[in-house]
Design an enzyme around this catalytic site. Structure first.
Site, PDB file in Angstrom:
ATOM      1  N   ASP A  86       0.858  -1.184   0.000  1.00 52.03           N
ATOM      2  CA  ASP A  86       0.000   0.000   0.000  1.00 52.03           C
ATOM      3  C   ASP A  86       0.895   1.235   0.000  1.00 52.03           C
ATOM      4  O   ASP A  86       1.750   1.385   0.887  1.00 52.03           O
ATOM      5  CB  ASP A  86      -0.826  -0.021   1.297  1.00 52.03           C
ATOM      6  CG  ASP A  86      -2.190   0.598   1.125  1.00 52.03           C
ATOM      7  OD1 ASP A  86      -2.480   1.103   0.033  1.00 52.03           O
ATOM      8  OD2 ASP A  86      -2.964   0.551   2.099  1.00 52.03           O
ATOM      9  N   LYS A 116      -0.534  -0.542  -4.313  1.00 52.72           N
ATOM     10  CA  LYS A 116      -1.917  -0.034  -4.298  1.00 52.72           C
ATOM     11  C   LYS A 116      -1.871   1.470  -4.106  1.00 52.72           C
ATOM     12  O   LYS A 116      -1.106   1.969  -3.266  1.00 52.72           O
ATOM     13  CB  LYS A 116      -2.730  -0.692  -3.180  1.00 52.72           C
ATOM     14  CG  LYS A 116      -4.156  -0.128  -3.086  1.00 52.72           C
ATOM     15  CD  LYS A 116      -5.078  -0.998  -2.265  1.00 52.72           C
ATOM     16  CE  LYS A 116      -4.989  -0.812  -0.766  1.00 52.72           C
ATOM     17  NZ  LYS A 116      -5.282   0.562  -0.300  1.00 52.72           N
ATOM     18  N   GLU A 185     -14.138   0.309  -1.320  1.00 55.59           N
ATOM     19  CA  GLU A 185     -14.322   0.295   0.142  1.00 55.59           C
ATOM     20  C   GLU A 185     -15.579   1.065   0.546  1.00 55.59           C
ATOM     21  O   GLU A 185     -15.796   2.217   0.149  1.00 55.59           O
ATOM     22  CB  GLU A 185     -13.075   0.903   0.831  1.00 55.59           C
ATOM     23  CG  GLU A 185     -13.226   0.921   2.347  1.00 55.59           C
ATOM     24  CD  GLU A 185     -11.908   1.073   3.101  1.00 55.59           C
ATOM     25  OE1 GLU A 185     -10.833   1.066   2.482  1.00 55.59           O
ATOM     26  OE2 GLU A 185     -11.983   1.203   4.342  1.00 55.59           O
TER      27      GLU A 185
END
Ligand code: KIV
Length: 268
Positions: A86, A116, A185
């Site tokens: 991430d 990401k 999300e």
């Protein structure tokens, strides 16, 4: 479960075959080993590390050095799953050049398989350049925890028709830029369904309902280790916080009662 190494093309094939993708987070060697052996397809070294490992209120404080350190530890454990790093807050937003340099650190120093990046169409050029440089990118739309101050909290996103359209446009733009998958999300299940149907790349949901191509959760939540708060979308598969405290209490009692170590646990 396939024993094959999970790759970016394989994940796209899984979507085409309608085979669901399971993803979890890990931040260290022990959890990397356990998740890889359990057969998970994607392991994300999430910036959630700042919260569940370091005890911060949000993800903003994670540094590049910290993120690389955790990725290196997980890398030593993982041979089958796709390992995704991430990118921390402000490691990719300042300029495309800085994003390339920081993404490159994860590949050169921690041998990750992908990075990401949170954000929509504004991040498309960054995604394109990373992909052109040979670094696969997973996008992240909907609730973007790195924008928690802007959003005013961790609320449901894309909850109006206008916002849902916006999210779909962002998703298509990221796919065109070369992202190999998208985390969605905390958005309504119907919005996630529409996005998933429009994209050729897999969507990985967290609080985005059952229609995504895969699901991801924070491992500490799944195992019941992180007790500070529990979002509605988490399912706990174990109650490790209680188990760990019970075991530690037994150890403390044994030490106090001089019941540990015994003869077998000593060098006589
Ligand atoms: O940091 C994180 O853990 C994430 C999630 C998608 C689980 O970004």
């Amino acid at each position: 479960m396939t024993a094959k190494k999970i790759t970016v093309p394989l994940l796209k094939e899984m979507k085409a075959r309608k085979e669901r993708i399971a993803a979890l987070t890990a931040y260290d060697y022990v959890f990397g080993t356990l998740l890889d052996e359990a057969g998970i397809e994607i392991i994300l070294v999430g910036d959630s590390c700042a919260m569940v490992v370091s005890g911060h209120e949000n993800t903003l404080s994670l540094t590049m050095d910290e993120a690389v350190y955790h990725c290196r530890a997980v890398r030593r454990a993982v041979s089958r799953a796709l390992l995704v790093a991430d990118m921390p807050f402000l490691s990719f937003q300042i300029s495309v050049e800085e994003a390339l340099r920081n993404a490159g650190r994860f590949f050169k120093e921690a041998d990750v398989d992908a990075v990401k990046i949170e954000g929509g169409a504004l991040m498309a050029e960054t995604v394109r350049r990373c992909v052109e440089a040979g670094m696969p990118v997973m996008g992240h739309l909907g609730l973007r925890p790195q924008s928690v101050k802007q959003l005013g909290g961790f609320a449901l996103q894309a909850n109006s028709q206008e916002d849902a359209h916006h999210l779909l446009d962002d998703a298509l733009e990221l796919e065109r830029a070369g992202a190999f998958s998208l985390v969605l999300e905390k958005i309504p299940a119907e919005v996630a369904r529409q996005v998933t149907n429009k994209l050729a790349i897999p969507t990985i949901g967290i609080g985005a309902g059952p229609h995504c191509d895969g699901q991801i959760l924070v491992t500490h939540d799944v195992l019941g280790m992180f007790e500070k708060f529990q979002p509605k979308f988490v399912r706990r598969y174990a109650e490790m916080a209680g188990d760990i405290k019970t075991a530690c209490k037994k150890y403390i009692d044994d030490v106090k009662a001089n019941a540990f170590p015994n003869k077998d646990e000593s060098y006589l």
